[in-house]
Enzyme design. Structure first.
Site, short mmCIF file in Angstrom:
data_model
loop_
_atom_site.label_atom_id
_atom_site.label_comp_id
_atom_site.label_asym_id
_atom_site.label_seq_id
_atom_site.Cartn_x
_atom_site.Cartn_y
_atom_site.Cartn_z
N ALA A 131 63.50 94.02 150.74
CA ALA A 131 62.38 93.17 151.59
C ALA A 131 62.73 91.59 151.19
O ALA A 131 62.54 91.71 149.75
CB ALA A 131 61.36 93.77 151.76
N LYS A 174 65.10 101.98 154.61
CA LYS A 174 64.20 101.03 154.31
C LYS A 174 62.81 101.52 153.78
O LYS A 174 61.92 101.78 154.46
CB LYS A 174 63.75 99.87 155.42
CG LYS A 174 62.89 98.72 155.18
CD LYS A 174 63.53 97.30 155.41
CE LYS A 174 62.58 96.45 154.95
NZ LYS A 174 62.91 94.95 155.11
N LYS A 216 69.79 90.30 156.74
CA LYS A 216 69.82 91.76 156.14
C LYS A 216 69.81 93.07 157.19
O LYS A 216 70.52 93.86 156.55
CB LYS A 216 68.78 91.80 154.91
CG LYS A 216 68.86 91.17 153.67
CD LYS A 216 67.70 91.55 152.73
CE LYS A 216 66.59 91.61 153.26
NZ LYS A 216 65.69 90.31 153.76
N THR A 217 68.98 93.00 157.82
CA THR A 217 68.67 94.41 158.87
C THR A 217 69.99 94.15 159.57
O THR A 217 70.52 95.15 159.96
CB THR A 217 67.43 93.86 159.36
OG1 THR A 217 66.43 93.99 158.55
CG2 THR A 217 67.36 95.29 160.56
#
Length: 208
Positions: A102, A33, A16-17
């Site tokens: 997350a 985030k 994801k990041t």
């Protein structure tokens, strides 16, 4: 109105990041985030800052920085705090915005409040990031079902890993979602390599 995208995953550690950094950098977007759980190996915000090429003022600070790398609800308990959804309102920015969750979509922020609840309140389209490895069909379809059960719009799905054309096609066909592209595993992960990989494998017009 500038586009806002929420990036979630089918699991933790799916990429994801890296995808968020590539997307935000390519759009010249703001990145946020809201909840970071785990600080010993650096934060996802710091990773995005190093990979995206964005100016510092487009990297927004987290609402919560939690010490332990585990589910945010538990990390908050360990730190002796409770996550307040009021602090997680979508920020107003002058330009596109990429927001990274997350773990997966059903990760709890509190015992009675999931990321799914937050996504439903935000009412922004979600991009699902999925591995191409074994198990991705099940995880991806369950994520799609969970998002739709809350009335959350799905912009599409982005894959990360080696190509598995059948699995990718099955997920998009059964799930009724758009395949946005696939980021390959990069032998050297840096900003230049990531930008080149994103440009080669995604159409930026899909995010306009």
């Amino acid at each position: 109105m500038s586009r806002t995208f929420v990036v979630t995953g089918t699991d933790t550690g799916v990429g994801k990041t890296v995808f968020s950094a590539a997307l935000a950098g390519s759009l010249g977007a703001f990145y946020w985030k809201p909840v970071q759980a785990g600080l010993d190996e650096g934060s996802d915000t710091e990773t995005t800052a190093s990979l995206s090429g964005l100016p510092a003022d487009r990297i927004l600070p987290e609402a919560y920085r939690l010490t332990t790398p585990c589910s945010p609800h538990r990390a908050a308990e360990i730190d002796g705090i409770e996550i307040d959804p009021a602090r997680l309102r979508m920020p107003e920015v002058a330009g596109p915005l990429v927001v990274e969750g997350a773990g997966g979509a059903a990760v709890p922020l509190r015992a009675d409040y999931l990321y799914l609840d937050l996504f439903a309140e935000w009412r922004a389209p979600v991009i699902i990031v999925a591995r191409t490895a074994l198990g991705t069909i099940n995880h991806s379809l369950l994520t799609i079902e969970a998002l739709r059960s809350r009335g959350i719009a799905i912009h599409g799905i982005a894959f990360v890993g080696e190509p598995h054309q059948d699995s990718e096609a099955v997920i998009c066909r059964i799930g009724g979602v758009t395949r946005l592209g696939r980021l390959p595993q990069l032998p050297k992960l840096d900003g230049a390599a990531l930008r080149a990989a994103f440009s080669a494998n995604f159409d930026l017009e899909d995010f306009r």
